[in-house]
Structures are given as C-alpha cells and as structure tokens.
Scaffold this active site. Sequence first.
Site, mmCIF file in Angstrom:
data_model
loop_
_atom_site.group_PDB
_atom_site.id
_atom_site.type_symbol
_atom_site.label_atom_id
_atom_site.label_comp_id
_atom_site.label_asym_id
_atom_site.label_seq_id
_atom_site.Cartn_x
_atom_site.Cartn_y
_atom_site.Cartn_z
ATOM 1 N N TYR A 1 0.887 -1.140 -0.383
ATOM 2 C CA TYR A 1 0.258 0.079 -0.074
ATOM 3 C C TYR A 1 0.857 1.273 -0.080
ATOM 4 C CZ TYR A 1 -3.262 -3.134 1.708
ATOM 5 O OH TYR A 1 -4.312 -4.425 1.539
ATOM 6 N N ARG B 1 -16.626 -0.865 -1.105
ATOM 7 C CA ARG B 1 -15.463 -0.305 -1.699
ATOM 8 C C ARG B 1 -16.341 0.866 -1.214
ATOM 9 N NH1 ARG B 1 -11.635 -2.876 -3.092
ATOM 10 N NH2 ARG B 1 -12.099 -4.836 -3.792
#
Length: 336
Positions: free
Chosen positions: A61, A211
């Site tokens: 990430y 999401r």
Amino acid sequence: MTQTFPTVPRRSLGGLEVSALGLGCMGMSQMYGTADRGESIATVHRALDLGVTFLDTSDVYGAGHNEELVGEAIAGRRDEVQLATKFSLTHNDRGGMDIDGRPENVRARVEDSLRRLGVDVIDLYYQHRVDPRVPIEDTVGAMAELVEQGKVRYLGLSEASAESIRRAVSVHPIAALQSEWSLWTRDLETEVLAVAREHGIGIVPFSPLGRGFLTGAITSPDDFAEDDWRRTHPRFTGEAFTANLRLVEAVRAMAEEKGVTAGQLALAWVLAQGEDVVPIPGTKRRSYLEENVGAAGVQLTPEDLARLGEIAPPGVAEGGRYADAAYAYGNSPERG
C-alpha cells in the site's frame, strides 16, 4: 450534546483477540483519491480511543508509505494495537502486480515491514495473494519460521482458495483469512467459508461496505475524484453502476426504517455472520470511522437478516470484483 458510541466487543481470530471491528488503512496511502496525512493519523488515534484496535495494512500500500504512516500513528500506543500487515505483492512497470511467495522473499519482506512499522513483532502476518508458481507449503513454512523467531505472532492468508487453505494448514495453523465479503460480494460463502471454519480460521472481510458503495454516499460516477480507482471498476461503470444503485437504494430504505445509516446496516449484516468474523472497513476520515463504529450497536433480528438476504442474495451485484479477475481467489492456478 456529546455523542456516545457503542462499546466495540472483542472477538478471536484463531486465538488472536482483536476488536470485532477493525480499521483498513489502505486508503490513507492509495486508491481512493488524495489523503491528508494529519487526518489519517488522527483517524488511527480516534479508532484506538473508540476501541477499534485491529489495524490492517500491507507493504504494497503506497509502496511502503502505509506501513510508515501506521507506524507513526501507533508510536507510543503499540500495546493497544493488534497489528496486521501483508507481503507478496509488488507493483510492476506494466501497471499491475507481481506475486512472490518464495521463502527468501518472505524473510526479506518481513524485515522491511518491521522497520517501517517501527515494531519488534507483527501480530498477524498475511500472504497477500497465493503465488501460483511456489508451493504454498514452502511459503507458509517460511512464515512459520518467523513465528519461531518471534517476529510474527499469527499467520494469515488473503484471497486464498479452499485448496490453498487445506494445504497451508498442513504446515502451520492459520489464524485468519482475509477476503472480500459484503452484501454485494458473497462468493466466499460458496466453499471457502466452510473450509476456513473447519480449520478454526477467523474471517476478516475487507470492503464490507462494497468499496463505499453500500453507504449510499455514491450516486453518480462523477462522485469519484479523478485519481480514484473506482472510476474504472467493473461495478462502478456503465449499466452495472445503475443496476447496483438499485441494490443500494433498497438497503438505504431498510436502514431508514431502522433509524440507522445504510453503511451501518450493511456493516451490521457482516458483523452478524458469526463471532469469528471481523470486518475491516477502510477509511481515512474520523467522521466515517465514527459512523462505522455505530454499526457495533445495531441489532439485527432473524427477520432483518432474512430480509437483507432477499435484498442481496449471492450474485446480486453486476460486474466483476476486479478489472483483472486474477486478483480474486481461485482464479489463478495454484500449482505445487
């Protein structure tokens, strides 16, 4: 008037006690538009204050940025945190990801993660994706060595197939399986969930709010920032967006009847799937974190769960889970 929040209960992931609600930190470094570093760190601090102590990151990430940020945020509060990170993925120059499950990569990547996080031990260490070129027994064997060395406490897999899980547990106990699970993504229930539970593996659903879609805050593709990856996601484009919006409207209507937000109802549904389920909704803002914590106080009756099951049966969502289907479990051959 001071706002009050429900107590976040504790749950066990294969022996690791964590908060029943975790915090996914990925969006603080990539994928969902620009993030404010100060607000991101404040969000982590607020999470800990509210009893959300299970933090999820990965070395991929932001190419290490997220681990550094989380490490900075938990400095001085390490004892409050159950810290999870992952290895095996790297960004390549083709705009995709490479997977590396070789034992030597396991050993190298954990050292980098420990350094960036500023900790001596990682509570839960996942293989982010199974490498089809490396027997999973070899990868998990190297991960098990990290437990013996005291660098890692528990092992996890992410997006692993039922067969990979069976092979992995033959080498070392697996505490947690991280996979997408929500009202609009119920693939896990077909086979993988039962196999994980057969082996006492806790479930860590990522994207439990679809999401962000199941919050009801997204009503048009134009709601996404220019650098938000959801602009090209199969479920957020074209006819799929319109079809999926009908699902969200049905969830929102039920949420209004119960006096909660759509996101809280969707998250409460995931929490209600079992005491071994610990969702990790991601956010980079304190306001959304606080809304998510409110889901811990939402009580769903058997009738509520049945109604949600009718609104969102398995396979209800239009569009694939990823633009590249290989990122979903079971879609690439796992050779031994």
